[in-house]
Write a protein that holds these residues in place. Structure first.
Motif, mmCIF file in Angstrom:
data_model
loop_
_atom_site.group_PDB
_atom_site.id
_atom_site.type_symbol
_atom_site.label_atom_id
_atom_site.label_comp_id
_atom_site.label_asym_id
_atom_site.label_seq_id
_atom_site.Cartn_x
_atom_site.Cartn_y
_atom_site.Cartn_z
ATOM 1 N N SER A 169 49.417 40.565 45.917
ATOM 2 C CA SER A 169 49.505 40.389 44.471
ATOM 3 C C SER A 169 48.123 40.574 43.874
ATOM 4 C CB SER A 169 50.060 39.001 44.127
ATOM 5 O OG SER A 169 49.193 37.999 44.617
ATOM 6 N N ALA A 170 48.077 40.656 42.549
ATOM 7 C CA ALA A 170 46.795 40.834 41.850
ATOM 8 C C ALA A 170 46.829 40.034 40.559
ATOM 9 C CB ALA A 170 46.557 42.307 41.556
ATOM 10 N N ARG A 171 45.639 39.600 40.146
ATOM 11 C CA ARG A 171 45.523 38.883 38.881
ATOM 12 C C ARG A 171 44.170 39.207 38.269
ATOM 13 N NH1 ARG A 171 44.379 32.600 40.536
ATOM 14 N NH2 ARG A 171 42.554 33.011 41.815
ATOM 15 N N THR A 172 44.034 38.894 37.011
ATOM 16 C CA THR A 172 42.760 39.099 36.321
ATOM 17 C C THR A 172 42.181 37.747 35.954
ATOM 18 O OG1 THR A 172 43.844 39.272 34.169
ATOM 19 C CG2 THR A 172 43.490 41.324 35.391
ATOM 20 N N ALA A 173 40.864 37.725 35.832
ATOM 21 C CA ALA A 173 40.166 36.503 35.435
ATOM 22 C C ALA A 173 38.956 36.895 34.605
ATOM 23 C CB ALA A 173 39.734 35.722 36.665
ATOM 24 N N PRO A 174 38.676 36.166 33.541
ATOM 25 C CA PRO A 174 37.461 36.440 32.775
ATOM 26 C C PRO A 174 36.230 36.174 33.630
ATOM 27 C CG PRO A 174 38.962 35.035 31.529
ATOM 28 C CD PRO A 174 39.499 35.143 32.904
ATOM 29 N N GLN B 118 47.264 50.051 41.020
ATOM 30 C CA GLN B 118 46.590 50.957 41.961
ATOM 31 C C GLN B 118 45.551 50.202 42.786
ATOM 32 O OE1 GLN B 118 44.955 54.077 39.543
ATOM 33 N NE2 GLN B 118 46.909 55.160 39.365
ATOM 34 N N MET B 119 44.816 49.336 42.162
ATOM 35 C CA MET B 119 43.822 48.533 42.880
ATOM 36 C C MET B 119 44.505 47.633 43.906
ATOM 37 S SD MET B 119 41.292 47.536 39.727
ATOM 38 C CE MET B 119 40.188 46.528 40.708
ATOM 39 N N ARG B 120 45.613 47.003 43.519
ATOM 40 C CA ARG B 120 46.344 46.141 44.443
ATOM 41 C C ARG B 120 46.831 46.931 45.651
ATOM 42 N NH1 ARG B 120 50.918 45.150 46.415
ATOM 43 N NH2 ARG B 120 51.966 46.749 45.221
ATOM 44 N N THR B 121 47.346 48.115 45.412
ATOM 45 C CA THR B 121 47.858 48.948 46.503
ATOM 46 C C THR B 121 46.732 49.396 47.425
ATOM 47 O OG1 THR B 121 49.612 49.725 45.047
ATOM 48 C CG2 THR B 121 49.205 51.005 47.025
ATOM 49 N N SER C 206 47.612 47.931 33.184
ATOM 50 C CA SER C 206 48.540 47.529 34.246
ATOM 51 C C SER C 206 48.647 48.568 35.361
ATOM 52 C CB SER C 206 49.923 47.239 33.659
ATOM 53 O OG SER C 206 50.432 48.409 33.030
ATOM 54 N N LEU C 207 48.569 49.844 35.037
ATOM 55 C CA LEU C 207 48.650 50.886 36.046
ATOM 56 C C LEU C 207 47.436 50.835 36.976
ATOM 57 C CD1 LEU C 207 50.094 53.368 37.183
ATOM 58 C CD2 LEU C 207 48.823 54.742 35.546
#
Length: 124
Positions: free
Chosen positions: A89-94, A80-83, A75-76
């Motif tokens: 916002s940010a999300r993950t996807a397979p 950092q990537m989003r910032t 999550s950290l």
């Protein structure tokens, strides 16, 4: 004689209180008597502020997330990537999963392999 000395003190004290009250009242009335500065009504109003809309293509800069490729996602690191990319916002996807049709150009999508490592990042 003692009574006259005490009455003199009382009268002197009352006189100073009266003088202070008179001074305060004159200052108060002097403040009320000042006339306001005349300002005529005009139509010369300053223009309203201009708000700049950032184009959607520049809302998220996925190239700024290259530093995280190959790292294990937590999550950290996602925050950092989003910032760094400037996304809202940010999300993950397979990896290889199709995304829903309404893509948000202000959102960072991070592709993650089955081991939890980052394989790519894109906006949408």
């Amino acid at each position: 004689m003692r009574i006259s000395q005490q009455s003199g003190f009382i009268f002197a004290h009352a006189r100073s209180v009266m003088a202070a009250a008179l001074c305060a009242a004159s200052l108060f009335t002097a403040g009320c008597e000042t006339r306001p500065q005349f300002r005529p009504l005009t139509s010369e109003a300053p223009p309203p502020p201009v708000f700049v809309n950032v184009p959607r293509e520049e809302a998220c800069q996925a190239a700024q997330a290259r530093y995280a490729l190959g790292q294990a996602l937590d999550s950290l690191l996602l925050e950092q990537m989003r910032t760094r990319t400037g996304s809202r916002s940010a999300r993950t996807a397979p990896v290889g999963t199709p995304l829903p049709a309404p893509a948000d150009p202000g959102r960072l999508t991070v592709d993650v392999d089955p081991q939890g490592r980052i394989t790519g990042a894109r906006c949408g």
